[in-house]
Design a protein around this motif. Structure first.
Motif, mmCIF file in Angstrom:
data_model
loop_
_atom_site.group_PDB
_atom_site.id
_atom_site.type_symbol
_atom_site.label_atom_id
_atom_site.label_comp_id
_atom_site.label_asym_id
_atom_site.label_seq_id
_atom_site.Cartn_x
_atom_site.Cartn_y
_atom_site.Cartn_z
ATOM 1 N N LYS A 93 -6.641 -56.834 -15.014
ATOM 2 C CA LYS A 93 -7.219 -56.563 -13.691
ATOM 3 C C LYS A 93 -6.149 -56.123 -12.699
ATOM 4 O O LYS A 93 -6.342 -55.169 -11.929
ATOM 5 C CB LYS A 93 -7.937 -57.809 -13.169
ATOM 6 C CG LYS A 93 -8.677 -57.576 -11.857
ATOM 7 C CD LYS A 93 -9.460 -58.812 -11.437
ATOM 8 C CE LYS A 93 -10.220 -58.547 -10.142
ATOM 9 N NZ LYS A 93 -11.013 -59.746 -9.716
ATOM 10 N N LYS A 94 -4.996 -56.797 -12.733
ATOM 11 C CA LYS A 94 -3.894 -56.419 -11.849
ATOM 12 C C LYS A 94 -3.405 -55.022 -12.178
ATOM 13 O O LYS A 94 -3.101 -54.218 -11.293
ATOM 14 C CB LYS A 94 -2.751 -57.438 -11.977
ATOM 15 C CG LYS A 94 -1.572 -57.168 -11.077
ATOM 16 C CD LYS A 94 -0.502 -58.244 -11.257
ATOM 17 C CE LYS A 94 0.704 -57.949 -10.368
ATOM 18 N NZ LYS A 94 1.766 -58.985 -10.542
ATOM 19 N N THR B 67 -6.078 -52.277 -10.964
ATOM 20 C CA THR B 67 -6.113 -52.033 -9.522
ATOM 21 C C THR B 67 -4.936 -51.169 -9.066
ATOM 22 O O THR B 67 -5.019 -50.516 -8.026
ATOM 23 C CB THR B 67 -6.105 -53.355 -8.738
ATOM 24 O OG1 THR B 67 -4.959 -54.135 -9.124
ATOM 25 C CG2 THR B 67 -7.361 -54.158 -9.015
ATOM 26 N N GLN B 68 -3.860 -51.162 -9.855
ATOM 27 C CA GLN B 68 -2.724 -50.297 -9.541
ATOM 28 C C GLN B 68 -2.898 -48.913 -10.170
ATOM 29 O O GLN B 68 -2.776 -47.888 -9.498
ATOM 30 C CB GLN B 68 -1.418 -50.907 -10.068
ATOM 31 C CG GLN B 68 -1.042 -52.237 -9.454
ATOM 32 C CD GLN B 68 0.216 -52.798 -10.111
ATOM 33 O OE1 GLN B 68 1.333 -52.433 -9.759
ATOM 34 N NE2 GLN B 68 0.018 -53.699 -11.078
ATOM 35 N N ALA C 192 -6.100 -46.920 -8.780
ATOM 36 C CA ALA C 192 -6.271 -46.808 -7.325
ATOM 37 C C ALA C 192 -6.113 -45.340 -6.883
ATOM 38 O O ALA C 192 -5.336 -44.583 -7.488
ATOM 39 C CB ALA C 192 -5.232 -47.677 -6.629
ATOM 40 N N LEU D 7 -14.825 -48.778 -11.206
ATOM 41 C CA LEU D 7 -14.412 -50.107 -11.647
ATOM 42 C C LEU D 7 -15.595 -50.915 -12.162
ATOM 43 O O LEU D 7 -15.436 -51.785 -13.023
ATOM 44 C CB LEU D 7 -13.726 -50.851 -10.494
ATOM 45 C CG LEU D 7 -12.363 -50.289 -10.057
ATOM 46 C CD1 LEU D 7 -11.822 -51.084 -8.863
ATOM 47 C CD2 LEU D 7 -11.365 -50.321 -11.198
#
Length: 204
Positions: A173-174, A177-178, A181, A188
């Motif tokens: 997930k981390k 999101t990077q 983006a 998503l």
């Protein structure tokens, strides 16, 4: 008659004399001089653990050496050398990929480096337990212009100098999101399986 006392100037009782130090003739050479040294002057051999560590560090087929070679190659954008560390029947797993051959694992790294622009990659000292090795690695790169920092932990099994099992663990997930983006909500919302399938198609 007077009592006769001890003779004047008698020698008092004393402890046994100390034996003289071993004398080594000069002609006997340095080996004889070493042999004559007291045991307390000798330094014992290195501990078993230290000796084993030294052997492992100098053995290019050891798990630590293989892991170091693998991540050093990736840090230098040398995916060919990294891929050569896998056995033909090697398996690879991470939050996106599930591969069952060394050739596919090598192809994956090559594809990832073609789609992402690596800026920096480092790894911590390998932690070895038998033929198992654990390595924490850290990478900074860009994907479609997005800056990504990824912290991961690799668990490898090395047999006869080749990686037969490789599992990377990191926060999907981390990462998403990077890397994705500024992804619209609908993208998503497709979920991890769909997004992973798209990434695999682009990479492999």
């Amino acid at each position: 008659m007077s009592r006769i006392g001890p003779a004047t100037g008698s020698v008092p009782r004393s402890s046994a004399p100390t034996p003289p130090a071993t004398q080594v003739p000069a002609s006997a050479g340095p080996k004889a001089a070493v042999a004559a040294k007291p045991a307390d002057d000798f330094v014992g051999p290195a501990s078993t653990a230290s000796a084993a560590a030294a052997i492992g560090a100098s053995d290019p087929t050891s798990p630590a050496a293989v892991a170091d070679r693998f991540y050093d190659a990736l840090a230098n954008h040398d995916t060919a050398t990294a891929g050569e560390q896998y056995a033909p029947n090697a398996t690879f797993q991470d939050p996106i990929f599930d591969l069952t051959s060394g050739a596919d694992a090598a192809k994956m790294w090559s594809g990832l480096f073609n789609t992402a622009h690596l800026q920096k990659m480092t790894h911590d000292a390998p932690v070895v337990n038998g033929n198992e090795v654990t390595v924490a690695w850290h990478a900074d790169y860009t994907v479609n212009g997005n800056k990504v920092h990824n912290d991961a932990v690799a668990h490898m099994t090395v047999v006869d100098g080749k990686i037969v099992s490789h599992q990377d663990t990191w926060d999907w997930k981390k990462w998403a999101t990077q890397a994705l983006a500024p992804a619209p909500g609908w993208l998503l919302s497709l979920g991890k399986p769909v997004l992973n399938a798209v990434i695999r198609a682009q990479t492999m």
